[in-house]
Design an enzyme around this catalytic site. Structure first.
Site, PDB file in Angstrom:
ATOM      1  N   SER A   9     -20.080  68.402 -37.266  1.00 51.81           N
ATOM      2  CA  SER A   9     -18.849  68.578 -36.715  1.00 51.81           C
ATOM      3  C   SER A   9     -17.802  68.409 -37.634  1.00 51.81           C
ATOM      4  O   SER A   9     -16.719  68.881 -37.433  1.00 51.81           O
ATOM      5  CB  SER A   9     -18.522  67.750 -35.449  1.00 51.81           C
ATOM      6  OG  SER A   9     -19.020  66.285 -35.913  1.00 51.81           O
TER       7      SER A   9
ATOM      8  N   ASP B  41     -11.483  58.785 -30.923  1.00 52.22           N
ATOM      9  CA  ASP B  41     -12.294  59.646 -32.045  1.00 52.22           C
ATOM     10  C   ASP B  41     -11.819  58.933 -33.357  1.00 52.22           C
ATOM     11  O   ASP B  41     -10.623  59.587 -33.680  1.00 52.22           O
ATOM     12  CB  ASP B  41     -12.133  60.890 -31.763  1.00 52.22           C
ATOM     13  CG  ASP B  41     -13.092  62.048 -32.929  1.00 52.22           C
ATOM     14  OD1 ASP B  41     -13.235  61.391 -33.790  1.00 52.22           O
ATOM     15  OD2 ASP B  41     -13.036  62.947 -32.497  1.00 52.22           O
TER      16      ASP B  41
ATOM     17  N   HIS C   5     -13.360  62.254 -36.571  1.00 49.17           N
ATOM     18  CA  HIS C   5     -13.023  63.823 -36.882  1.00 49.17           C
ATOM     19  C   HIS C   5     -11.293  63.621 -37.022  1.00 49.17           C
ATOM     20  O   HIS C   5     -10.685  62.641 -37.195  1.00 49.17           O
ATOM     21  CB  HIS C   5     -13.124  64.724 -35.435  1.00 49.17           C
ATOM     22  CG  HIS C   5     -14.556  64.757 -35.251  1.00 49.17           C
ATOM     23  ND1 HIS C   5     -14.989  63.978 -34.284  1.00 49.17           N
ATOM     24  CD2 HIS C   5     -15.600  65.450 -35.745  1.00 49.17           C
ATOM     25  CE1 HIS C   5     -16.552  64.275 -34.019  1.00 49.17           C
ATOM     26  NE2 HIS C   5     -16.821  65.222 -35.049  1.00 49.17           N
TER      27      HIS C   5
END
Ligand SMILES: *[C@@H]1O[C@H](CO)[C@@H](O)[C@H](O)[C@H]1NC(C)=O
Ligand SMILES: *[C@@H]1O[C@H](CO)[C@@H](O)[C@H](O)[C@H]1NC(C)=O
Ligand SMILES: *[C@@H]1O[C@H](CO)[C@@H](O)[C@H](O)[C@H]1NC(C)=O
Length: 357
Positions: free
Chosen positions: A119, A333, A336
């Protein structure tokens, strides 16, 4: 993430410092290949700092690029501070050229560019498609998504920018009785990699998962099933398998290969929470796995260009979505990256490298 920096074994630290020392003092060191790749006319693109630039961000994700994944669009998800959008990566000895999508697409007319990875690879792919669309807004695009493959095309340039989801690069198979088996010495999906002109691989974060976030039950090497082993050792074996695959299957006169280096996570103790500024300075502690990536690439017979983004991401503790992922404040998060944000700079570096020759 399972690692904290101060838990890195001393041997790892020692080899890192040997690498740095060799890099600086002895140009003929075995590490020469990596070093040559990152130097552009005497400018090391990876040594520098983040500077405020009023011209940034390079795009407004929601208004410019409706296709950007919700989880990366921090502004839309309500992130209140905006300073993090204003940072440009500034190498010490030069400036990165300004991203020009038209030039990029002219150069890559008729070509296929494929990101292969996890990702974070997706994060970089999405940034690139947004930068391109933002700078050539009148060129029509198409976006198709299959289960593992996403294709962004500019028909006018006959160019495609793709992302092929693949967290480990080596095979993960599902055995009815035993469960998930990560075959460290096997790659059966490489056929797709041979159909393109430029490849940008990555792999790292899935290897650090343990406990309930671990997505496999066994490792396998040859016929031997292994219940557990050091995950960095497994990463090294797998990356070596990948390197051998590239060495035996890729013709560098036809396909150019990049490796997206390890993107730093700040997930330990949710360290990125409420951070609105990068770390000070232009140094950071050695990051686990980086020496493995460099060593494997250096030992290859075919040229692979390392996009060495670890240091510049280590400094961007403010650049993660944090609680602004669109999934509610209980999900943090710190792995990312917001878009606009740090991955735009990785693409500026990628662009500079492609432009160089
Ligand atoms: C993003 O949107 C804001 C507000 O509409 C605008 O002021 C700014 O110039 C835009 N930035 C870019 C890079 O387009
Ligand atoms: C983009 O698509 C529109 C609508 O289909 C078409 O009218 C236009 O000519 C296309 N532009 C280019 C540059 O191909
Ligand atoms: C690369 O080659 C050197 C010298 O043969 C060796 O010591 C090292 O372990 C190799 N690195 C990897 C990751 O296999």
């Amino acid at each position: 993430m399972a690692f904290t920096l101060w838990l890195v074994p001393l041997t790892l630290l020692a080899s890192y410092y040997t690498f740095v020392a060799a890099a600086v003092a002895i140009p003929q060191s075995p590490n020469q290949k990596v070093i040559k790749n990152k130097v552009e006319e005497g400018c090391d693109l990876y040594e520098g700092k983040w500077v405020i630039d009023e011209f940034y961000p390079l795009h407004n994700a929601s208004s410019d690029c409706p296709f950007i994944a919700k989880g990366f669009d921090c502004v839309r998800n309500g992130r209140p501070d905006k300073k993090y959008l204003k940072y440009r990566w500034k190498p010490n000895a030069c400036d990165l050229p300004r991203f020009d999508g038209e030039k990029f697409l002219e150069r890559n007319k008729g070509k296929k560019i494929m990101f292969v990875g996890d990702s974070i690879s997706n994060n970089m792919w999405q940034s690139l498609t947004c930068l391109l669309h933002k700078t050539v807004p009148n060129s029509n695009y198409t976006l198709t998504r299959q289960s593992l493959l996403s294709i962004f095309s500019f028909p006018e340039y006959e160019a495609s920018i793709m992302w092929l989801k693949n967290g480990f690069l080596v095979d993960l198979i599902n055995d009815k009785e035993k469960g998930g088996i990560l075959k460290l010495d096997s790659i059966s999906t490489g056929g797709q990699w041979k159909e393109v002109d430029i490849l940008i691989f990555n792999s790292y974060h899935w290897w650090t998962h343990t406990g309930h976030s671990q997505t496999w039950d066994y490792f396998q090497v040859g016929d031997k099933l292994i219940k557990d082993m050091d995950h960095m050792e497994a990463f090294k074996i797998a990356l070596t398998t990948w390197a051998k695959w590239i060495d035996s299957n890729i013709d560098p006169s036809k396909i150019r290969v990049f490796f997206q280096g390890i993107s730093a996570s700040h997930a330990d103790e949710k360290a990125c929470l409420r951070k609105t500024q990068p770390e000070e300075g232009s140094m950071a502690a050695p990051y686990p796995g980086v020496d493995i990536v460099k060593s494997v690439i250096n030992n290859m017979t075919k040229p692979v260009e390392l996009l060495d983004i670890t240091l510049l991401t280590q400094l961007r503790i403010d650049g993660h979505p944090s609680i602004y992922t669109g999934s509610g404040p209980s999900f943090v998060d710190c792995s990312h990256w917001c878009l606009a944000g740090a991955p735009d700079s990785w693409n500026e570096i990628f662009y500079a490298t492609l432009l160089r020759d």
